[in-house]
Design a protein around this motif. Structure first.
Motif, mmCIF file in Angstrom:
data_model
loop_
_atom_site.group_PDB
_atom_site.id
_atom_site.type_symbol
_atom_site.label_atom_id
_atom_site.label_comp_id
_atom_site.label_asym_id
_atom_site.label_seq_id
_atom_site.Cartn_x
_atom_site.Cartn_y
_atom_site.Cartn_z
ATOM 1 N N LEU A 1 0.837 -1.198 0.000
ATOM 2 C CA LEU A 1 0.000 0.000 0.000
ATOM 3 C C LEU A 1 0.869 1.245 0.000
ATOM 4 C CD1 LEU A 1 -2.479 -1.210 2.778
ATOM 5 C CD2 LEU A 1 -2.652 -1.594 0.315
ATOM 6 N N ASP A 2 0.331 2.341 -0.520
ATOM 7 C CA ASP A 2 1.143 3.551 -0.668
ATOM 8 C C ASP A 2 1.215 4.399 0.594
ATOM 9 O OD1 ASP A 2 -1.398 4.591 -0.545
ATOM 10 O OD2 ASP A 2 -1.254 5.755 -2.390
ATOM 11 N N GLY A 3 0.687 3.920 1.702
ATOM 12 C CA GLY A 3 0.767 4.687 2.943
ATOM 13 C C GLY A 3 -0.475 4.473 3.777
ATOM 14 N N GLY A 4 -0.709 5.399 4.670
ATOM 15 C CA GLY A 4 -1.910 5.338 5.478
ATOM 16 C C GLY A 4 -1.718 4.755 6.861
ATOM 17 N N THR A 5 -0.505 4.232 7.151
ATOM 18 C CA THR A 5 -0.299 3.633 8.465
ATOM 19 C C THR A 5 0.766 4.387 9.250
ATOM 20 O OG1 THR A 5 1.428 2.130 7.707
ATOM 21 C CG2 THR A 5 -0.843 1.338 7.573
ATOM 22 N N PHE A 6 0.671 4.274 10.540
ATOM 23 C CA PHE A 6 1.705 4.725 11.465
ATOM 24 C C PHE A 6 2.183 3.504 12.238
ATOM 25 C CE2 PHE A 6 -0.871 8.452 10.734
ATOM 26 C CZ PHE A 6 0.026 9.504 10.704
ATOM 27 N N ARG B 1 3.194 -4.742 8.317
ATOM 28 C CA ARG B 1 4.440 -3.976 8.366
ATOM 29 C C ARG B 1 4.167 -2.558 7.892
ATOM 30 N NH1 ARG B 1 9.487 -6.709 5.672
ATOM 31 N NH2 ARG B 1 8.890 -8.165 7.315
ATOM 32 N N GLY B 2 4.609 -1.614 8.691
ATOM 33 C CA GLY B 2 4.442 -0.214 8.327
ATOM 34 C C GLY B 2 5.739 0.521 8.512
ATOM 35 N N PRO B 3 5.712 1.823 8.453
ATOM 36 C CA PRO B 3 6.933 2.624 8.614
ATOM 37 C C PRO B 3 7.470 2.546 10.031
ATOM 38 C CG PRO B 3 4.996 4.021 8.580
ATOM 39 C CD PRO B 3 4.518 2.654 8.242
ATOM 40 N N ASN B 4 8.748 2.787 10.172
ATOM 41 C CA ASN B 4 9.368 2.810 11.493
ATOM 42 C C ASN B 4 9.310 4.190 12.121
ATOM 43 O OD1 ASN B 4 10.135 0.088 11.480
ATOM 44 N ND2 ASN B 4 11.873 0.553 10.137
ATOM 45 N N ASP B 5 8.876 5.163 11.362
ATOM 46 C CA ASP B 5 8.696 6.499 11.924
ATOM 47 C C ASP B 5 7.229 6.869 11.811
ATOM 48 O OD1 ASP B 5 8.289 7.109 9.267
ATOM 49 O OD2 ASP B 5 10.324 7.859 8.973
ATOM 50 N N CYS C 1 3.494 0.550 3.139
ATOM 51 C CA CYS C 1 3.282 -0.477 4.155
ATOM 52 C C CYS C 1 2.793 -1.744 3.466
ATOM 53 C CB CYS C 1 2.289 -0.016 5.213
ATOM 54 S SG CYS C 1 0.663 0.373 4.560
ATOM 55 N N GLU C 2 2.766 -2.824 4.203
ATOM 56 C CA GLU C 2 2.406 -4.122 3.641
ATOM 57 C C GLU C 2 1.304 -4.772 4.463
ATOM 58 O OE1 GLU C 2 6.128 -6.045 3.873
ATOM 59 O OE2 GLU C 2 7.017 -4.963 2.195
ATOM 60 N N ALA C 3 0.486 -5.563 3.765
ATOM 61 C CA ALA C 3 -0.588 -6.304 4.424
ATOM 62 C C ALA C 3 -0.678 -7.681 3.792
ATOM 63 C CB ALA C 3 -1.915 -5.573 4.275
#
Length: 554
Positions: A506-511, A531-535, A542-544
């Motif tokens: 996915l192109d984003g959307g997660t913390f 799995r999402g960003p570390n910051d 991110c991945e799903a």
């Protein structure tokens, strides 16, 4: 077994079962009229009275048994919306066909049941597609008819028509009206119009700037009841043995309040505003003056002479109010704000059963079903879990740890202990055991898993929803964001099976902290964030994993 397969009364009697086997002929042909039916009148809403011929218990039981067999042979036309149980038809489906139309024509068939006599019923049942034997066709017509007299060729002669309160009457009326429906539907289709019928109510709508004169016209453009039906259209109705109640015919443009079987259709199917005002007034009376006073006022002032049978008349004020609110739900839906406001007010006043107000909007279900997860593995780490139908709770395997707790939506200050049930370390999925959860704290809404086919239909560019609790910012409020599928990967996850296309990117959307949260497409769970960003950059990819990988765990 259907009536088409039964050759005579002997076989019919056997098909109807032990209770009726020896009584079929007696009830139909030997029972005296006073033991067959009762006749009475009820007031009409519009004034005057309506005569009801209602079968007594023996005949009613026979009619109901025969109706079950007759229904198996009957296939309603798409234009017919009244008296067709099991086909999803109602006054709502009838009205839906005429939404957002420039013109709506309403026609009432006069003396509908009374125009359907014994000969019409028996003849129709012997023709295609029914093909009943004469003995069976005449038997069905006989037990459904009410003996009367008619003026034929200037002489009063014995006759018989469909009894108005019979169990077979609505179905037989539809069967006899089949040719009428076919001919009007074809006639209207050629003129670009939509036709439906609900019992004796005919509705025809058009999106033409001018309503087709081959059907009807307004004699006075300022008077929408001055409708003149064309001779060709009248011939269709009268040629099929029916008559028009011209006093109830009206043709309305969209600038007026168009109604179909009592529902407004100008912009969408809706209940009239006057109906909502009435419910609000009843609730206000109940709240202000008390239940007893409101009940007395309603039944003495508003309830008399409503044209209902005593057996179907409500005896308690709260039943009336609840029935009206449930009708609003049926028309407008459970998510409608007007319904929910009325239902909440009713629930605050009644001491009896409450109206269920389900969580059905996607975002509201998400808010109920997605919970905050904490574990104490060396350092306190956080994540997300969510409930799916069947009271199963899902998260990521990497969120599992000692001393885990989740925060119920209904009790945010009282975390509940939780432990892992099953884990899939390859695909980073886990199910949770929430047996310590109190019944009062179970989610009011649970998410639905998408089917294997629905997950398989996902494609790059599809927009999805992601939900979870980012970075321990607020364990009481779930974050819901949007993302786009950018690609699918077979090897993104460490240890994943190369042959398994198990990850969407996915192109984003997660913390950070949203791991274990659901990914939804069209309101259903299609994946789990692993799995999402570390910051705290929500734009980082991110991945799903696909939700279908949950199935072996549940």
């Amino acid at each position: 077994m259907t009536l088409k397969s039964i050759p005579d009364l002997r076989f019919l009697a056997a098909a109807l079962g032990r209770n009726l086997k020896r009584r079929v002929t007696y009830i139909a042909y030997k029972l005296p009229p006073s033991s067959k039916f009762r006749v009475f009148t009820i007031p009409k809403r519009s004034g005057g009275t309506r005569t009801i011929q209602a079968p007594r218990i023996a005949l009613l039981s026979l009619q109901r048994s025969v109706r079950l067999l007759l229904e198996r042979d009957y296939s309603p036309r798409v234009n017919v919306h009244g008296f067709v149980p099991g086909h999803g038809r109602s006054i709502v489906s009838n009205a839906e066909k005429h939404v957002l139309k420039k013109w709506v024509l309403n026609i009432d068939l006069e003396n509908y049941f009374g125009s359907i006599h014994f000969g019409r019923i028996a003849g129709r049942l012997q023709s295609k597609p029914y093909g009943y034997t004469p003995e069976i066709a005449k038997f069905v017509a006989h037990i459904a008819r009410y003996p009367t007299q008619a003026l034929i060729d200037g002489k009063i002669q014995d006759s018989s028509v469909l009894m108005t309160g019979g169990a077979l009457s609505p179905l037989l009326a539809n069967i006899v009206s089949d040719k009428l429906d076919s001919e009007i539907a074809r006639f209207c289709s050629q003129l670009g119009c939509t036709y439906t019928r609900y019992a004796d109510d005919i509705t025809i709508s058009s999106n033409r700037n001018k309503f087709p004169g081959k059907i009807a016209r307004l004699e006075d453009p300022e008077d929408h009841r001055s409708v003149v039906l064309s001779e060709a259209f009248l011939d269709l109705i009268e040629g099929n043995g029916f008559a028009v109640n011209h006093a109830k015919t009206r043709l309305l443009p969209r600038s007026f309040g168009q109604e179909v079987t009592g529902l407004v259709v100008n912009k969408k199917v809706n209940v009239p505003r006057s109906f909502i005002r009435q419910i609000r007034a009843m609730l206000h009376d109940w709240e202000t003056n008390g239940y007893a006073a409101a009940q007395i006022r309603h039944f003495s002032k508003f309830r008399p002479n409503r044209g209902r049978l005593d057996a179907h008349e409500a005896k308690h004020f709260q039943w009336v109010v609840r029935g009206k609110i449930e009708f609003v739900r049926n028309v407008k839906g459970s998510t409608d704000q007007t319904f929910q406001t009325l239902a909440r007010k009713y629930n605050s006043l009644t001491s009896g059963g409450k109206i269920t107000i389900p969580i059905v909007e996607t975002n509201r279900i998400i808010e109920e079903a997605v919970w905050y997860l904490v574990n104490e593995n060396k350092v306190v780490t956080t994540g997300t879990c969510f409930a799916i139908e069947g009271s199963k709770y899902i998260t990521c395997a990497h969120c599992i740890g000692p001393n885990m707790t989740v925060t119920p939506k209904s009790a945010p200050k009282f975390p509940v202990s939780v432990k892992a049930l099953k884990q899939d370390r390859v695909n980073d999925l886990a199910t949770l055991d929430l047996s310590a959860l109190l019944p009062a704290h179970t989610p009011k809404g649970m998410l639905k898993l998408a089917s294997i086919a629905e997950v398989g239909a996902l494609k790059v560019g599809d927009k999805v929803q992601i939900a979870g609790f980012p970075g321990n910012l607020n364990e009481e409020a779930v974050t819901i964001s949007e993302a786009t599928i950018t690609r699918f990967s077979k090897t993104t996850l460490d240890g994943s099976i190369p042959a398994s296309n198990n990850v969407m990117v996915l192109d984003g959307g997660t913390f950070s902290g949203m791991s274990g949260g659901p990914v939804l497409f069209k309101g259903k769970v299609v994946g789990v964030v692993v799995r999402g960003p570390n910051d705290d950059d929500p734009n980082e990819k991110c991945e799903a994993v696909f939700s279908t990988l949950i199935l072996p765990l549940i």
